[in-house]
Design an enzyme around this catalytic site. Structure first.
Site, mmCIF file in Angstrom:
data_model
loop_
_atom_site.group_PDB
_atom_site.id
_atom_site.type_symbol
_atom_site.label_atom_id
_atom_site.label_comp_id
_atom_site.label_asym_id
_atom_site.label_seq_id
_atom_site.Cartn_x
_atom_site.Cartn_y
_atom_site.Cartn_z
ATOM 1 N N ARG A 117 -3.547 -5.550 7.143
ATOM 2 C CA ARG A 117 -4.679 -4.617 7.230
ATOM 3 C C ARG A 117 -6.002 -5.357 7.385
ATOM 4 O O ARG A 117 -6.168 -6.461 6.873
ATOM 5 C CB ARG A 117 -4.696 -3.661 6.033
ATOM 6 C CG ARG A 117 -4.879 -4.231 4.649
ATOM 7 C CD ARG A 117 -3.616 -4.586 3.857
ATOM 8 N NE ARG A 117 -2.451 -3.754 3.988
ATOM 9 C CZ ARG A 117 -2.185 -2.674 3.260
ATOM 10 N NH1 ARG A 117 -3.033 -2.273 2.349
ATOM 11 N NH2 ARG A 117 -1.074 -2.024 3.425
ATOM 12 N N ARG A 166 -10.017 -0.016 9.909
ATOM 13 C CA ARG A 166 -8.719 0.162 9.273
ATOM 14 C C ARG A 166 -7.927 1.259 9.960
ATOM 15 O O ARG A 166 -8.421 2.361 10.177
ATOM 16 C CB ARG A 166 -8.913 0.546 7.801
ATOM 17 C CG ARG A 166 -7.670 1.041 7.080
ATOM 18 C CD ARG A 166 -6.977 -0.075 6.358
ATOM 19 N NE ARG A 166 -5.791 0.384 5.663
ATOM 20 C CZ ARG A 166 -5.640 0.348 4.343
ATOM 21 N NH1 ARG A 166 -6.611 -0.090 3.587
ATOM 22 N NH2 ARG A 166 -4.515 0.754 3.796
ATOM 23 N N ASP A 218 -9.705 -1.359 -3.210
ATOM 24 C CA ASP A 218 -9.009 -0.658 -4.290
ATOM 25 C C ASP A 218 -9.900 -0.559 -5.513
ATOM 26 O O ASP A 218 -10.460 -1.562 -5.964
ATOM 27 C CB ASP A 218 -7.742 -1.421 -4.700
ATOM 28 C CG ASP A 218 -6.667 -1.398 -3.626
ATOM 29 O OD1 ASP A 218 -6.579 -0.398 -2.893
ATOM 30 O OD2 ASP A 218 -5.907 -2.376 -3.542
ATOM 31 N N ASP A 223 -8.819 -3.591 2.807
ATOM 32 C CA ASP A 223 -8.269 -2.777 1.736
ATOM 33 C C ASP A 223 -9.266 -2.821 0.589
ATOM 34 O O ASP A 223 -9.647 -3.909 0.147
ATOM 35 C CB ASP A 223 -6.964 -3.434 1.292
ATOM 36 C CG ASP A 223 -5.975 -2.458 0.709
ATOM 37 O OD1 ASP A 223 -6.261 -1.248 0.686
ATOM 38 O OD2 ASP A 223 -4.914 -2.918 0.275
HETATM 39 N N1 ROI Z 1 -0.952 -9.440 -0.387
HETATM 40 C C1 ROI Z 1 -2.020 -10.197 -0.698
HETATM 41 N N2 ROI Z 1 -1.851 -11.515 -0.880
HETATM 42 N N3 ROI Z 1 -3.266 -9.672 -0.829
HETATM 43 C C2 ROI Z 1 -3.492 -8.343 -0.647
HETATM 44 O O1 ROI Z 1 -4.638 -7.878 -0.769
HETATM 45 C C3 ROI Z 1 -2.393 -7.500 -0.333
HETATM 46 N N4 ROI Z 1 -2.555 -6.163 -0.159
HETATM 47 C C4 ROI Z 1 -1.531 -5.378 0.110
HETATM 48 C C5 ROI Z 1 -0.121 -5.898 0.255
HETATM 49 C C6 ROI Z 1 0.381 -5.535 1.637
HETATM 50 C C7 ROI Z 1 0.742 -5.279 -0.815
HETATM 51 N N5 ROI Z 1 -0.053 -7.330 0.101
HETATM 52 C C8 ROI Z 1 -1.125 -8.100 -0.203
HETATM 53 O O2 ROI Z 1 -1.734 -4.092 0.212
#
Ligand code: ROI
Length: 161
Positions: free
Chosen positions: A93, A83, A98, A96
């Protein structure tokens, strides 16, 4: 032990493999036990449209780690999987991770807000979450079912196997 829900997303460098590798890394965190993982979903990007579709999933982790210890560990996994934090907001990315929910807690500090700010209205979070925690209630009392009812299943595709 507390039950934590983690959202996973990737849209670069073999997203499915990124999610698989991240789940393996999460499963081996100290003082933690991976309790469940959702199916993988392909999802249209939220944010700039000129980026690949994402693969998203949600994991349930039982952990003895404190919230910021878990955050550190997840950020390390993100870094280890290549990342690079870019200036562009909501850009593509490789990975991610979260923290969506941490037990029944509400937390706000500089590095971490739980429940995750945007989880309430994101189909790519709510539908995978519902697979592994259909009866879930948020710290504010809202039921996952209510959030789902207000969040269309749009731009989302459950991936086979
Ligand atoms: N859009 C989708 N479909 N899935 C994600 O995990 C995701 N993560 C993000 C942003 C860029 C907002 N858009 C995303 O961080």
């Amino acid at each position: 032990m507390e039950r934590v829900y983690i959202g996973l997303g990737s849209n670069l460098a073999e997203p499915r493999q990124q999610i698989e590798a991240a789940l393996a890394a999460i499963a081996s965190l100290p003082g933690s036990c991976l309790a469940a993982t959702s199916s993988f979903y392909a999802s249209d990007p939220l944010g700039p449209a000129d980026q690949p579709r994402y693969v998203n999933a949600v994991a349930a982790l039982d952990t003895e780690l404190a919230p910021l210890q878990l955050l550190d560990a997840l950020q390390l996994i993100e870094l280890e999987q290549g990342r690079v934090r870019k200036a562009e907001r909501w850009g593509p990315r490789t990975l991610d991770l979260d923290i969506l929910l941490f037990g029944g807690r509400s937390l706000t500090c500089e590095r971490l807000t739980v429940p995750h700010y945007h989880m309430h209205a994101r189909a790519f979070v709510l539908y995978p979450l519902a697979e592994i925690a259909p009866q879930l209630q948020l710290p504010d009392g809202r039921l996952l079912d209510e959030l789902l009812a207000a969040c269309p299943y749009e731009g989302l595709e459950r991936l086979a196997g």
